[in-house]
Motif scaffolding. Structure first.
Motif, mmCIF file in Angstrom:
data_model
loop_
_atom_site.group_PDB
_atom_site.id
_atom_site.type_symbol
_atom_site.label_atom_id
_atom_site.label_comp_id
_atom_site.label_asym_id
_atom_site.label_seq_id
_atom_site.Cartn_x
_atom_site.Cartn_y
_atom_site.Cartn_z
ATOM 1 N N TYR A 100 20.342 14.163 -3.750
ATOM 2 C CA TYR A 100 19.575 12.999 -3.442
ATOM 3 C C TYR A 100 20.485 12.423 -2.517
ATOM 4 C CZ TYR A 100 16.360 14.384 -7.034
ATOM 5 O OH TYR A 100 15.314 14.969 -7.813
ATOM 6 N N ARG A 101 19.894 11.733 -1.558
ATOM 7 C CA ARG A 101 20.429 10.667 -0.621
ATOM 8 C C ARG A 101 19.567 9.555 -0.294
ATOM 9 N NH1 ARG A 101 18.623 11.560 4.401
ATOM 10 N NH2 ARG A 101 18.005 13.582 5.060
ATOM 11 N N ARG A 102 20.007 8.528 0.021
ATOM 12 C CA ARG A 102 19.258 7.457 0.390
ATOM 13 C C ARG A 102 18.117 7.616 1.440
ATOM 14 N NH1 ARG A 102 21.441 1.684 -0.720
ATOM 15 N NH2 ARG A 102 20.850 1.172 1.453
ATOM 16 N N ASN A 103 17.081 6.953 1.735
ATOM 17 C CA ASN A 103 16.298 6.945 2.718
ATOM 18 C C ASN A 103 16.419 5.809 3.463
ATOM 19 O OD1 ASN A 103 14.381 7.389 4.722
ATOM 20 N ND2 ASN A 103 12.723 7.741 3.194
ATOM 21 N N GLU A 104 17.318 5.847 4.638
ATOM 22 C CA GLU A 104 17.496 4.583 5.059
ATOM 23 C C GLU A 104 16.377 3.946 5.760
ATOM 24 O OE1 GLU A 104 19.983 2.675 4.266
ATOM 25 O OE2 GLU A 104 21.379 4.331 3.601
ATOM 26 N N ALA A 105 15.441 4.675 6.409
ATOM 27 C CA ALA A 105 14.232 4.168 6.976
ATOM 28 C C ALA A 105 13.260 3.814 5.737
ATOM 29 C CB ALA A 105 13.520 5.567 7.591
ATOM 30 N N GLY A 106 13.119 4.321 4.873
ATOM 31 C CA GLY A 106 12.438 3.725 3.700
ATOM 32 C C GLY A 106 12.692 2.586 3.012
ATOM 33 N N LEU A 107 14.122 2.314 3.048
ATOM 34 C CA LEU A 107 14.839 0.828 2.617
ATOM 35 C C LEU A 107 14.478 0.017 3.790
ATOM 36 C CD1 LEU A 107 17.877 2.716 1.232
ATOM 37 C CD2 LEU A 107 15.943 1.519 -0.184
ATOM 38 N N ALA A 108 14.628 0.365 4.858
ATOM 39 C CA ALA A 108 14.497 -0.532 5.990
ATOM 40 C C ALA A 108 12.953 -1.133 6.091
ATOM 41 C CB ALA A 108 14.856 -0.042 7.216
ATOM 42 N N ALA A 109 11.911 -0.289 5.787
ATOM 43 C CA ALA A 109 10.714 -0.483 5.670
ATOM 44 C C ALA A 109 10.233 -1.412 4.518
ATOM 45 C CB ALA A 109 9.864 0.800 5.640
ATOM 46 N N LEU A 129 12.329 5.773 -1.044
ATOM 47 C CA LEU A 129 13.604 5.483 -0.918
ATOM 48 C C LEU A 129 14.840 6.282 -1.124
ATOM 49 C CD1 LEU A 129 13.021 2.186 -3.395
ATOM 50 C CD2 LEU A 129 12.663 2.399 -0.819
ATOM 51 N N LEU A 130 14.500 7.400 -1.660
ATOM 52 C CA LEU A 130 15.408 8.715 -1.865
ATOM 53 C C LEU A 130 14.855 9.842 -1.135
ATOM 54 C CD1 LEU A 130 16.851 8.729 -5.420
ATOM 55 C CD2 LEU A 130 17.896 7.754 -3.367
ATOM 56 N N VAL A 131 15.842 10.553 -0.629
ATOM 57 C CA VAL A 131 15.318 11.870 0.037
ATOM 58 C C VAL A 131 15.973 13.088 -0.729
ATOM 59 C CG1 VAL A 131 15.496 13.343 2.092
ATOM 60 C CG2 VAL A 131 15.227 11.066 2.213
#
Length: 99
Positions: free
Chosen positions: A81-90, A69-71
């Motif tokens: 740290y930033r959001r992992n938008e692909a992980g949140l979408a998954a 959820l974070l990168v």
């Protein structure tokens, strides 16, 4: 992976971090190193805003990274740290399928 993601978002402080990182410019002061949007927010800034001890904050961030959820990104001696938008979408997709 879904179980790790659910564990990660079960904690209110971790959900708060994800919310703050949705708009890092509005929620964090400017940084000397690293762009708030491109590189993420320094762990020290997240720690200050959470008001928790460094080891506790580090554990929360590690759980969010492990859940996808974070990168994290290293710049000099700091981790950003930033959001992992692909992980949140998954995660959203998996929840929609499961429920």
């Amino acid at each position: 992976m879904l179980d790790r993601q659910l564990k990660a978002i079960a904690n209110p402080q971790r959900r708060q971090v994800l919310e703050w990182l949705r708009d890092p410019v509005a929620n964090f002061p400017p940084q000397v190193d690293g762009d708030l949007v491109e590189d993420g927010v320094c762990a020290v800034r997240i720690e200050e805003k959470l008001g928790l001890a460094q080891p506790t904050t580090a554990q929360h961030l590690r759980v969010l990274v492990d859940a996808g959820l974070l990168v994290p990104k290293r710049i000099k001696q700091w981790t950003f740290y930033r959001r992992n938008e692909a992980g949140l979408a998954a995660l959203r997709e998996a929840l929609a399928e499961q429920l």
